[in-house]
Write an enzyme that holds these catalytic residues in place. Structure first.
Site, PDB file in Angstrom:
ATOM      1  N   ASP A  89      41.596  98.930  36.408  1.00  0.00           N
ATOM      2  CA  ASP A  89      42.780  98.399  35.718  1.00  0.00           C
ATOM      3  C   ASP A  89      43.863  99.481  35.753  1.00  0.00           C
ATOM      4  O   ASP A  89      43.769 100.496  35.060  1.00  0.00           O
ATOM      5  CB  ASP A  89      42.453  98.049  34.261  1.00  0.00           C
ATOM      6  CG  ASP A  89      41.604  96.796  34.127  1.00  0.00           C
ATOM      7  OD1 ASP A  89      40.950  96.407  35.111  1.00  0.00           O
ATOM      8  OD2 ASP A  89      41.571  96.218  33.014  1.00  0.00           O
ATOM      9  N   LYS A 151      47.656  91.813  34.449  1.00  0.00           N
ATOM     10  CA  LYS A 151      47.158  91.983  33.084  1.00  0.00           C
ATOM     11  C   LYS A 151      48.319  92.240  32.140  1.00  0.00           C
ATOM     12  O   LYS A 151      49.257  92.968  32.484  1.00  0.00           O
ATOM     13  CB  LYS A 151      46.155  93.143  33.066  1.00  0.00           C
ATOM     14  CG  LYS A 151      45.580  93.511  31.712  1.00  0.00           C
ATOM     15  CD  LYS A 151      44.567  94.647  31.864  1.00  0.00           C
ATOM     16  CE  LYS A 151      44.135  95.228  30.530  1.00  0.00           C
ATOM     17  NZ  LYS A 151      43.208  96.380  30.696  1.00  0.00           N
ATOM     18  N   LYS A 180      44.669  88.499  33.343  1.00  0.00           N
ATOM     19  CA  LYS A 180      43.881  89.065  32.246  1.00  0.00           C
ATOM     20  C   LYS A 180      44.781  89.269  31.035  1.00  0.00           C
ATOM     21  O   LYS A 180      45.851  89.872  31.140  1.00  0.00           O
ATOM     22  CB  LYS A 180      43.247  90.396  32.657  1.00  0.00           C
ATOM     23  CG  LYS A 180      42.467  91.076  31.525  1.00  0.00           C
ATOM     24  CD  LYS A 180      41.769  92.350  32.011  1.00  0.00           C
ATOM     25  CE  LYS A 180      41.137  93.125  30.871  1.00  0.00           C
ATOM     26  NZ  LYS A 180      40.445  94.359  31.331  1.00  0.00           N
TER      27      LYS A 180
END
Length: 217
Positions: A89, A151, A180
């Site tokens: 991430d 995300k 996400k």
């Protein structure tokens, strides 16, 4: 999909101890979450604890500010994967996003995607700092760089995931990548709202609590 498989069970606190990571991994195994998300220094420990559980190890790159050089993010990525990370991430360069230097933002993401060499990459665009137009452009840069997810948040900014942001991101990326939601998702109601808005994965530290809510229905 089972509800538990939406969850990246997360502990990114600077003060996280061995016992904290052990508890995180045990809970992830108990509920069979998609992954645990930990800081880079805890990747090898989490990977070891999760061996043969079916739960993946996720870590963060350029976290939480996104302001490190692309070359450093690429090295972080390579090192994390060598230590056992299954997912990355990364945080975009927010200053460049605010300056609308989208070529830099794209190249920064691409540096991590290339370093990941097929390992799944999620791109944190930190929605709380971006205008709607900037959120769209950051998502487009992520798709262009062939990231797997966009995300919403680090959880360390001024705000977390919102239904509106998730819906906008989903609309922007379409089927090109997944979404996400992370930041401030602490109960079953919010969890379900994010999924309904289009989230394919949920990052939260309250995964066990949410699963208990389902068990107590």
């Amino acid at each position: 999909m089972e509800k538990s498989k939406y969850i990246d069970h997360t502990n990114l606190k600077a003060t996280a101890t061995y016992d904290d990571i052990l508890k995180l991994c045990n809970e992830a195994n108990q509920y069979q979450f998609a992954s645990v998300c930990v800081n880079p220094s805890n990747v090898s420990l989490a990977h070891k604890l999760l061996t043969d559980t079916g739960v993946l190890t996720c870590t963060v790159v350029g976290f939480p500010l996104g302001a490190t050089p692309s070359e450093v993010k690429a090295y972080e990525t390579t090192k994390a994967i060598a230590d056992g990370a299954d997912e990355i991430d990364m945080v975009i360069n927010l200053g460049m996003a605010k300056a609308h230097n989208w070529e830099y933002v794209y190249e920064d993401i691409k540096a991590v995607v290339d370093a990941a060499n097929g390992v799944l990459v999620k791109v944190i665009i930190e929605c709380c700092y971006l205008t709607e137009e900037e959120k769209v452009e950051a998502c487009k840069a992520s798709v262009k760089a062939k990231a797997n997810f966009v995300k919403t948040s680090t959880g360390f900014g001024t705000g977390g995931a919102t239904v509106a942001d998730v819906a906008l991101m989903k609309k922007t990326v379409g089927d090109a990548c997944l979404v996400k939601a992370a930041g401030g998702i602490r109960d079953k109601k919010t969890f379900e709202e994010m999924i309904a808005a289009g989230a394919d994965r949920i990052g939260c530290s309250c995964g066990a609590k949410i699963m208990e809510e389902y068990a107590n229905e």
